[in-house]
Design an enzyme around this catalytic site. Structure first.
Site, short mmCIF file in Angstrom:
data_model
loop_
_atom_site.label_atom_id
_atom_site.label_comp_id
_atom_site.label_asym_id
_atom_site.label_seq_id
_atom_site.Cartn_x
_atom_site.Cartn_y
_atom_site.Cartn_z
CB CYS A 106 50.20 64.36 -32.80
SG CYS A 106 49.52 63.35 -34.02
CD GLU B 166 41.36 64.06 -26.63
OE1 GLU B 166 42.28 65.31 -26.43
OE2 GLU B 166 41.73 63.40 -27.18
#
Length: 124
Positions: A93, A120
């Site tokens: 999320c 990321e």
């Protein structure tokens, strides 16, 4: 008691802990776990399933997520479902941003969301 039983010695939970540790150490961005999302409504489950399709290093908006599940006018409901995601990080999320690309709401706090997205490579 909630929808999910507590079993700290369960093999899946141990595997999840190992994969999460690797993720936090930068050794992986994907999780390979059996997920039980049955504790959510059908709508929440659809949103959580759609979250799984957001690749590491990528982001999407709440509006795009709503369109992705075929409910283009349900942006606020999608936001609420994202906020109720019980498997944060594993069901990513944190990869959902505001329409303008802003970092909006995250149950773990915006600092943590920023850190996850940096790990990321989704943001500088």
């Amino acid at each position: 008691p909630g929808a999910w039983p507590q079993a700290p010695d369960h093999p899946v939970l141990r595997c999840a802990a190992e994969q999460l540790q690797r993720y936090l150490c930068g050794d992986g961005t994907q999780f390979d776990l059996p997920l039980d999302m049955a504790g959510g409504t059908a709508f929440q489950q659809a949103v959580w399933q759609a979250l799984l399709s957001i690749a590491p290093g990528q982001t999407t908006s709440y509006g795009a997520l709503a369109r992705n599940i075929g409910r283009p006018t349900a942006v606020r409901a999608v936001g609420a479902a994202v906020g109720r995601n019980p498997l944060s990080v594993v069901v990513p999320c944190h990869r959902v941003l505001g329409q303008d690309g802003s970092l909006t709401g995250y149950a773990g706090g915006l600092e943590r969301k920023t850190d996850l997205l940096r790990r990321e490579g989704a943001i500088a």
